[in-house]
Motif scaffolding. Structure first.
Motif, PDB file in Angstrom:
ATOM      1  N   THR A  12      72.229 -47.951   5.604  1.00  0.00           N
ATOM      2  CA  THR A  12      73.627 -48.346   5.777  1.00  0.00           C
ATOM      3  C   THR A  12      73.914 -48.696   7.237  1.00  0.00           C
ATOM      4  O   THR A  12      74.602 -49.686   7.533  1.00  0.00           O
ATOM      5  N   LEU A  13      73.401 -47.899   8.154  1.00  0.00           N
ATOM      6  CA  LEU A  13      73.586 -48.189   9.586  1.00  0.00           C
ATOM      7  C   LEU A  13      72.906 -49.491   9.972  1.00  0.00           C
ATOM      8  O   LEU A  13      73.447 -50.275  10.783  1.00  0.00           O
ATOM      9  N   LEU A  14      71.730 -49.753   9.403  1.00  0.00           N
ATOM     10  CA  LEU A  14      71.044 -51.017   9.701  1.00  0.00           C
ATOM     11  C   LEU A  14      71.854 -52.208   9.206  1.00  0.00           C
ATOM     12  O   LEU A  14      71.954 -53.235   9.891  1.00  0.00           O
ATOM     13  N   LEU A  56      66.395 -31.249  -3.012  1.00  0.00           N
ATOM     14  CA  LEU A  56      65.546 -31.643  -1.886  1.00  0.00           C
ATOM     15  C   LEU A  56      65.241 -33.136  -1.916  1.00  0.00           C
ATOM     16  O   LEU A  56      65.382 -33.837  -0.906  1.00  0.00           O
ATOM     17  N   THR A  57      64.814 -33.626  -3.084  1.00  0.00           N
ATOM     18  CA  THR A  57      64.473 -35.044  -3.171  1.00  0.00           C
ATOM     19  C   THR A  57      65.712 -35.922  -3.006  1.00  0.00           C
ATOM     20  O   THR A  57      65.637 -36.997  -2.408  1.00  0.00           O
ATOM     21  N   ALA A  58      66.850 -35.476  -3.534  1.00  0.00           N
ATOM     22  CA  ALA A  58      68.084 -36.249  -3.375  1.00  0.00           C
ATOM     23  C   ALA A  58      68.498 -36.305  -1.906  1.00  0.00           C
ATOM     24  O   ALA A  58      68.966 -37.345  -1.415  1.00  0.00           O
ATOM     25  N   ALA A  59      68.302 -35.212  -1.172  1.00  0.00           N
ATOM     26  CA  ALA A  59      68.659 -35.196   0.247  1.00  0.00           C
ATOM     27  C   ALA A  59      67.821 -36.188   1.038  1.00  0.00           C
ATOM     28  O   ALA A  59      68.330 -36.907   1.911  1.00  0.00           O
ATOM     29  N   ILE A  63      67.383 -52.222   2.284  1.00  0.00           N
ATOM     30  CA  ILE A  63      68.159 -51.634   1.186  1.00  0.00           C
ATOM     31  C   ILE A  63      67.248 -51.275   0.021  1.00  0.00           C
ATOM     32  O   ILE A  63      67.386 -50.203  -0.593  1.00  0.00           O
ATOM     33  N   ALA A  64      66.309 -52.159  -0.305  1.00  0.00           N
ATOM     34  CA  ALA A  64      65.401 -51.903  -1.424  1.00  0.00           C
ATOM     35  C   ALA A  64      64.553 -50.661  -1.170  1.00  0.00           C
ATOM     36  O   ALA A  64      64.337 -49.846  -2.079  1.00  0.00           O
ATOM     37  N   LEU A  65      64.077 -50.503   0.065  1.00  0.00           N
ATOM     38  CA  LEU A  65      63.268 -49.326   0.385  1.00  0.00           C
ATOM     39  C   LEU A  65      64.088 -48.044   0.231  1.00  0.00           C
ATOM     40  O   LEU A  65      63.627 -47.060  -0.349  1.00  0.00           O
ATOM     41  N   SER A  66      65.297 -48.069   0.760  1.00  0.00           N
ATOM     42  CA  SER A  66      66.126 -46.874   0.685  1.00  0.00           C
ATOM     43  C   SER A  66      66.506 -46.546  -0.756  1.00  0.00           C
ATOM     44  O   SER A  66      66.394 -45.401  -1.207  1.00  0.00           O
ATOM     45  N   ALA A  67      66.980 -47.563  -1.492  1.00  0.00           N
ATOM     46  CA  ALA A  67      67.344 -47.336  -2.888  1.00  0.00           C
ATOM     47  C   ALA A  67      66.115 -46.972  -3.720  1.00  0.00           C
ATOM     48  O   ALA A  67      66.195 -46.132  -4.628  1.00  0.00           O
ATOM     49  N   LEU A 114      67.644 -41.514   3.868  1.00  0.00           N
ATOM     50  CA  LEU A 114      67.141 -42.876   4.071  1.00  0.00           C
ATOM     51  C   LEU A 114      68.221 -43.904   3.764  1.00  0.00           C
ATOM     52  O   LEU A 114      68.290 -44.951   4.426  1.00  0.00           O
ATOM     53  N   LEU A 115      69.055 -43.620   2.787  1.00  0.00           N
ATOM     54  CA  LEU A 115      70.127 -44.552   2.458  1.00  0.00           C
ATOM     55  C   LEU A 115      71.142 -44.645   3.596  1.00  0.00           C
ATOM     56  O   LEU A 115      71.666 -45.719   3.892  1.00  0.00           O
TER      57      LEU A 115
END
Length: 399
Positions: A289-291, A276-279, A30-34, A284-285
């Motif tokens: 979430t799936l993980l 682009l960066t938001a996508a 979660i930390a990596l994605s956020a 990754l988020l």
């Protein structure tokens, strides 16, 4: 209600401490994605600012305004094109730094010379200008009173460029009393020299008052141009309103020179960069979430007997679901906090490496926890439903 919620939180903390490796891996994911999302958001803002600054610097800060030829018969505009207070009207427009009029005089009409009986110096140009034009052109006059060039009845004075002074045989240094040049049979006292400007033609020119130039035969206001200098990024916006400011009665009689305006382009680049960066961050988020959902399902399966025991002791379906929602939300918030901190640190490091001026938006502090909480709750939805709908009898026989 508060007591029950406190007990549920305590149970979740006990469960997480019992399975520290699993909880740590979920927090890291979660930390990596956020963190990537927060870093993308803050870096895109800083990059967009740099791109915007580059476009602003590349845009034109000077342009000219001139008379437009009549569209119906090709004749010129009326003899009086620009009002006497053109400079003050232009400078009332926001972002305008300086503005002034200039009219070039053909050598056949100007006939510049050193004295009344001296031969004409054909290599010297003559033009009429106001002090505002010299200011807009960043001309260096060495403290000479350029304001004497202004007014409808300006005195017969002149400023002379360096090359023009040499060709006219004027003495070196600051002109003294009696130093003069003749233009179209009129004597003009030299009040100073032009030692530098962004327009090279001024070095070889004699500059007389604009009103005096219009009094020479063959010179009309239709030949006048107004030079406008703006703040950085102001060329495009000012060029769209300057005609109305100068001639509110007939703005269509004036035309502006082409201006390099990148305002729409830089807005498009900034928007595309942000999207682009938001996508990338949201992709990754979604993976995180799936993980989380997968890990929560594994947790439900491994705790089936515990769930059955709780149900047989009177726990409701809502109470069982609440435990897993609390676990997912708690992991999401903690992971989001770590992600916000790491993402902001990464964005500051990138800005420092690229020597960007950057400030962290306040929204970035809350993006990580909010997104982490949303991801945790979303990932807990199916595992919570599965745990809540487990039949006590089947759960007790699971082991």
């Amino acid at each position: 209600m508060m007591l029950r919620l406190r007990d549920d939180v305590r149970d979740v903390l006990i469960e997480l401490s019992a399975r520290r490796a699993r909880a740590l891996l979920l927090l890291v994911s979660i930390a990596l994605s956020a963190g990537v999302l927060v870093a993308s958001y803050t870096v895109s803002i800083a990059a967009a600012r740099q791109v915007d600054a580059g476009f602003v610097a590349a845009g034109s800060t000077t342009f000219t305004v001139g008379a437009r030829a009549s569209e119906d018969n090709g004749e010129s505009a009326p003899m009086s094109v620009f009002p006497p207070d053109t400079e003050s009207r232009a400078q009332r427009v926001d972002l305008v730094r300086a503005a002034g009029r200039r009219v070039d005089i053909a050598r056949a009409e100007s006939r510049p010379r050193r004295g009344a009986a001296s031969p004409d110096i054909a290599e010297v140009d003559v033009l009429g200008a106001t002090s505002g034009y010299l200011a807009a052109d960043r001309a260096v006059t060495g403290g000479a009173p350029a304001w004497l060039l202004d007014g409808v009845r300006a005195p017969a004075v002149a400023l002379v460029g360096e090359r023009a002074a040499e060709r006219l045989g004027l003495p070196q240094g600051v002109p003294g009393p009696g130093v003069a040049v003749w233009v179209a049979d009129t004597r003009f006292s030299v009040i100073g020299r032009i030692t530098g400007s962004t327009d090279d033609t001024l070095a070889n020119a004699v500059v007389i008052p604009h009103s005096a130039a219009l009094a020479i035969d063959g010179v009309s206001d239709f030949q006048t141009v107004v030079l406008v200098r703006t703040d950085l990024g102001g060329g495009g916006p000012v060029s769209r309103v300057i005609r109305i400011a100068i001639r509110p009665d007939r703005p269509e009689s004036l035309a502006t020179s082409p201006v390099a305006d990148f305002s729409s382009l830089r807005q498009g680049v900034g928007s595309e960069l942000t999207r682009l960066t938001a996508a990338v961050g949201f992709l990754l988020l979604a993976v995180a979430t799936l993980l989380i959902a997968n890990a929560m399902i594994v947790s439900v399966v491994s705790r089936t007997a515990e769930i059955g025991l709780r149900r047989s002791m009177g726990a409701s379906q809502r109470g069982i679901a609440r435990i897993f929602f609390i676990e997912g939300g708690l992991l999401g918030v903690l992971g989001g906090l770590l992600g916000s901190a790491s993402g902001m640190a990464v964005s500051l490091a990138i800005a420092a490496m690229n020597r960007w001026d950057t400030t962290q938006p306040l929204l970035a502090v809350f993006v990580g926890p909010a997104v982490g909480l949303a991801a945790g709750l979303l990932a807990s939805a199916y595992p919570s439903w599965r745990a809540a709908t487990t039949l006590p009898a089947e759960a007790m026989r699971a082991d």
